[in-house]
Write a protein that holds these residues in place. Structure first.
Motif, PDB file in Angstrom:
ATOM      1  N   THR A   1       0.849  -1.199   0.000  1.00 56.55           N
ATOM      2  CA  THR A   1       0.000   0.000   0.000  1.00 56.55           C
ATOM      3  C   THR A   1       0.884   1.250   0.000  1.00 56.55           C
ATOM      4  OG1 THR A   1       0.020   0.024   2.400  1.00 56.55           O
ATOM      5  CG2 THR A   1      -1.771  -1.193   1.326  1.00 56.55           C
TER       6      THR A   1
ATOM      7  N   GLU B   1       1.372   3.487   2.020  1.00 52.96           N
ATOM      8  CA  GLU B   1       2.046   3.797   3.298  1.00 52.96           C
ATOM      9  C   GLU B   1       3.417   3.111   3.375  1.00 52.96           C
ATOM     10  OE1 GLU B   1      -1.684   4.666   2.953  1.00 52.96           O
ATOM     11  OE2 GLU B   1      -1.193   2.525   3.157  1.00 52.96           O
ATOM     12  N   ASN B   2       3.564   2.022   2.633  1.00 49.78           N
ATOM     13  CA  ASN B   2       4.885   1.368   2.720  1.00 49.78           C
ATOM     14  C   ASN B   2       5.497   1.119   1.341  1.00 49.78           C
ATOM     15  OD1 ASN B   2       3.378  -0.954   1.951  1.00 49.78           O
ATOM     16  ND2 ASN B   2       2.909  -1.302   4.116  1.00 49.78           N
TER      17      ASN B   2
ATOM     18  N   GLU C   1       9.464   6.957   4.281  1.00 47.28           N
ATOM     19  CA  GLU C   1       8.329   7.075   3.359  1.00 47.28           C
ATOM     20  C   GLU C   1       8.193   8.495   2.813  1.00 47.28           C
ATOM     21  OE1 GLU C   1       7.926   3.238   3.244  1.00 47.28           O
ATOM     22  OE2 GLU C   1       6.793   4.621   1.958  1.00 47.28           O
TER      23      GLU C   1
END
Ligand SMILES: CC(=O)N[C@@H](CC(=O)O)C(=O)NC[C@H](CC1(C(=O)N[C@@H](Cc2ccc(O)cc2)C(=O)O)CCCC1)C(=O)O
Ligand SMILES: [Zn+2]
Length: 620
Positions: free
Chosen positions: A449, A451-452, A475
């Motif tokens: 996703t 977020e990573n 990130e």
């Protein structure tokens, strides 16, 4: 039309289907010619106007593709011939054009153009000099500098310039590509991309090939790590850990050929870097292209056409922004075929010319097929043509024959030096060629996703390549966007497949040329038999499933790493012996020391002003 009714036409008249396909073919050539011209104009002159014209052309050709899909679906092809069935089926998946919502289709085209422009215009500006583009400025630093701090400056600077600002676009790109793929009947865009390989165990085949090749990669990695340790020391290299990504001679650590001088096995034996000779002999881009064209001609393959020479862009213009990333173009009109390349006078670019000309050769060989068949048997085939010929061109014997190498030794040490140079390109590439789409398939299926994005990227980079970033990444970075194919929506597993196929093709062509002895010595130059073997396969385009095409040229229907392993066998033995004391792999979780500031000398304006204010304050 809802997808279900699209698949069940009622017209069972095959004669009508064949007649319609002939009419479609003429219209398709015109439609795709128009959109290709618009893309070419944009990529060779990046302006807002050309960008908009390209977007408009892409939206227009999408409507054409939708209409063709609808018409193809009117037929019930159950009892049609293989060929009619194959042609109609290829018209039923239409890529991005499948997006029904016109606004979303335009949005995707805008996002794609935006990502391409950002990457192509990316620059890194030193405090005291000219801003550097990726080509040639940053590429030259990455290949030539041996300064740990300077390499870090270029490596971080490029990622800073084109990474974070691409992240929002990329997130939207993933959503829109998945919408298109679902409309084409696939679960996500990764499944759609994999569908081009037509065999249902494709990912298993890839994993098996990778497992077969990783011992050779581990040995090359351990040997190179030891050599870099001797140069950069224990602050920056751990003999049990991953290698810092920025000191391998390439912005993405995907080819290590540019550090051949640091790792050359036998210093006083010959090595194949022709860059100095190209420069000394006063080669320009055109002459490098002529040498490649002459090689293709010597095999009885098609030479480049007058239109090719008249319309290609083989040098970086100095008066406009262009997409410098090299590429080959088929304008779908059976006449216009071009290369666009910001050619630098280097060995790397000499090989790239052969790669691009390999694409043109394929276009020329299948140009009289129906448009739907004008593609590689699978995308890996298209990537393997030029590289296969380059395996012959790169041999010391051939380079000497064309005056690009002064002296050639024909002994064990020279062979090992040669194989080392080939391994730094071909073996070093394998894990990178594999992980690029492993990351993207996981992004498209939702396993990874936003977020990573970056953490998962570096997990794969360390797991497969055994490299580590020079400083810890977060990130806030978006490092995948620093590699052309990610923002430019170009799939990548084709290059991994090509690195397997090109040795199978090379072995087959060498046998046809009557070569005996070590495969590494083979040069098919002037062999009409080798040329015919290749040409007859290229003429098939994608009219048959790729195992048929593979059988046509090699006699068997499966990908195998054996020819590649046979080619490198002398080096494999040599590396195993060299590495007897080494610990293979990079199991140790380790991060290198912080790189020194660069440039160290020039004190930054900011620091100067800070000091000045402190001094002034102290005087008051
Ligand atoms: C209109 C259009 O887009 N046409 C397609 C062709 C087609 O689809 O018909 C096309 O020209 N694509 C561009 C791309 C350029 C290059 C590339 O991106 N290479 C990869 C991987 C690699 C690594 C080692 C190696 O030996 C060969 C390749 C990289 O640099 O990472 C850069 C120089 C070499 C090839 C290409 O030619 O494949
Ligand atoms: Zn290519």
């Amino acid at each position: 039309l809802p997808s279900s009714s699209r698949c069940q036409g009622t017209n069972t008249n095959e004669t009508q289907a064949i007649q319609w396909l002939a009419e479609y073919n003429e219209l398709a050539m015109k439609a795709y010619f128009e959109s290709t011209v618009a893309s070419w104009s944009y990529q060779t002159d990046i302006t807002d106007q050309n960008e908009q014209a390209m977007i408009d052309a892409n939206v227009k050709v999408a409507a054409f593709a939708k209409e063709a899909r609808t018409n193809a679906s009117l037929f019930d092809m159950t009892n049609f011939s293989y060929d009619t069935k194959r042609q109609l089926s290829k018209l039923k998946t239409i890529g991005d054009a499948a997006i029904e919502d016109q606004d979303k289709l335009e949005e995707l085209n805008n996002v794609l153009a935006g990502m391409e422009s950002r990457y192509s215009k990316g620059k890194v500006c030193p405090e005291d000099g000219e801003c550097l583009s990726l080509e040639p400025g940053l590429t030259r630093i990455m290949s030539k500098s041996r300064n740990y701090a300077e390499l870090n400056w270029a490596w971080q600077g490029w990622r800073e310039a084109v990474g974070p600002s691409a992240k929002e676009d990329y997130k939207r790109y993933v959503e829109l590509k998945n919408i298109a793929s679902v409309a084409n009947g696939y679960a996500n865009n990764g499944d759609y991309w994999k569908s081009w390989y037509e065999v249902d165990d494709f990912t298993d085949q890839l994993e098996n090939l990778y497992q077969e090749l990783s011992p050779l990669y581990d040995n090359l990695h351990a040997y190179v790590r030891r050599k870099l340790y001797d140069i950069y020391g224990s602050d920056y290299i751990s003999l049990k850990g991953p290698i810092p990504a920025h000191i391998l001679g390439n912005m993405w650590s995907q080819s290590w050929l540019n550090i051949l001088d640091l790792v050359l096995p036998y210093k006083d034996a010959s090595s194949i870097d022709v860059t100095p000779v190209l420069v000394r002999e006063g080669y320009d881009a055109r002459r490098m292209f002529n040498v490649s064209d002459e090689f293709f001609g010597s095999l009885g393959l098609k030479k480049m056409t007058p239109e090719f020479w008249a319309e290609s862009m083989i040098e970086k213009p100095d008066d406009r922004e262009v997409v410098c990333h090299a590429s080959a173009w088929d304008f779908s009109n059976q006449i216009d075929f071009r290369i666009k390349q910001c050619t630098d006078i280097t060995m790397d670019d000499f090989i790239t010319i052969h790669h691009e000309m390999g694409h043109i050769e394929y276009y020329l060989q299948y140009k009289d097929l129906p448009v739907v068949y004008r593609g590689g048997a699978n995308p890996g085939f298209h990537e393997a043509v030029g590289d296969t010929l380059a395996l012959s061109v790169s041999t010391p014997k051939h380079l000497k024959a064309v005056g690009l190498l002064d002296e050639v030794q024909d002994d064990y040490e020279a062979d090992i030096n040669f194989l080392m140079s080939m391994a730094l390109d071909k073996i070093a590439f394998l894990p990178f060629g594999y992980l690029m789409d492993k990351w993207r398939w996981a992004v498209f299926d939702g396993t990874i996703t936003p977020e990573n994005f970056n953490a998962e990227w570096w997990k794969l980079r360390t797991q497969y390549q055994g490299i580590v970033p020079p400083t810890p990444r977060t990130e806030a970075n978006f490092d995948p966007a620093a590699k052309y194919h990610i923002p430019s929506d170009t799939p990548y597993i084709r290059y991994f497949v090509s690195h397997i196929l090109q040795f199978q093709f090379h072995k087959a062509m060498c046998e046809a040329a009557g070569h005996t002895g070590d495969l590494l010595k083979c040069d098919v130059y002037n062999s009409q038999e080798a040329g015919k073997l290749l040409g007859d396969m290229l003429k098939m385009g994608e009219s048959k499933e790729w195992p048929e095409a593979l059988e046509k040229i090699t006699g068997n229907r499966t990908m195998t790493a054996q020819p590649l392993l046979d080619y490198f066998q002398p080096l494999i033995s040599w590396l195993e012996e060299q590495n007897s004391g080494e610990q293979l792999g990079w199991a140790e979780a380790w991060t290198p020391n912080e790189p020194p500031v660069w440039p160290s000398s020039a004190i930054s304006a900011h620091q100067t002003s800070v000091w000045a204010s402190v001094v002034l304050a102290s005087l008051v």
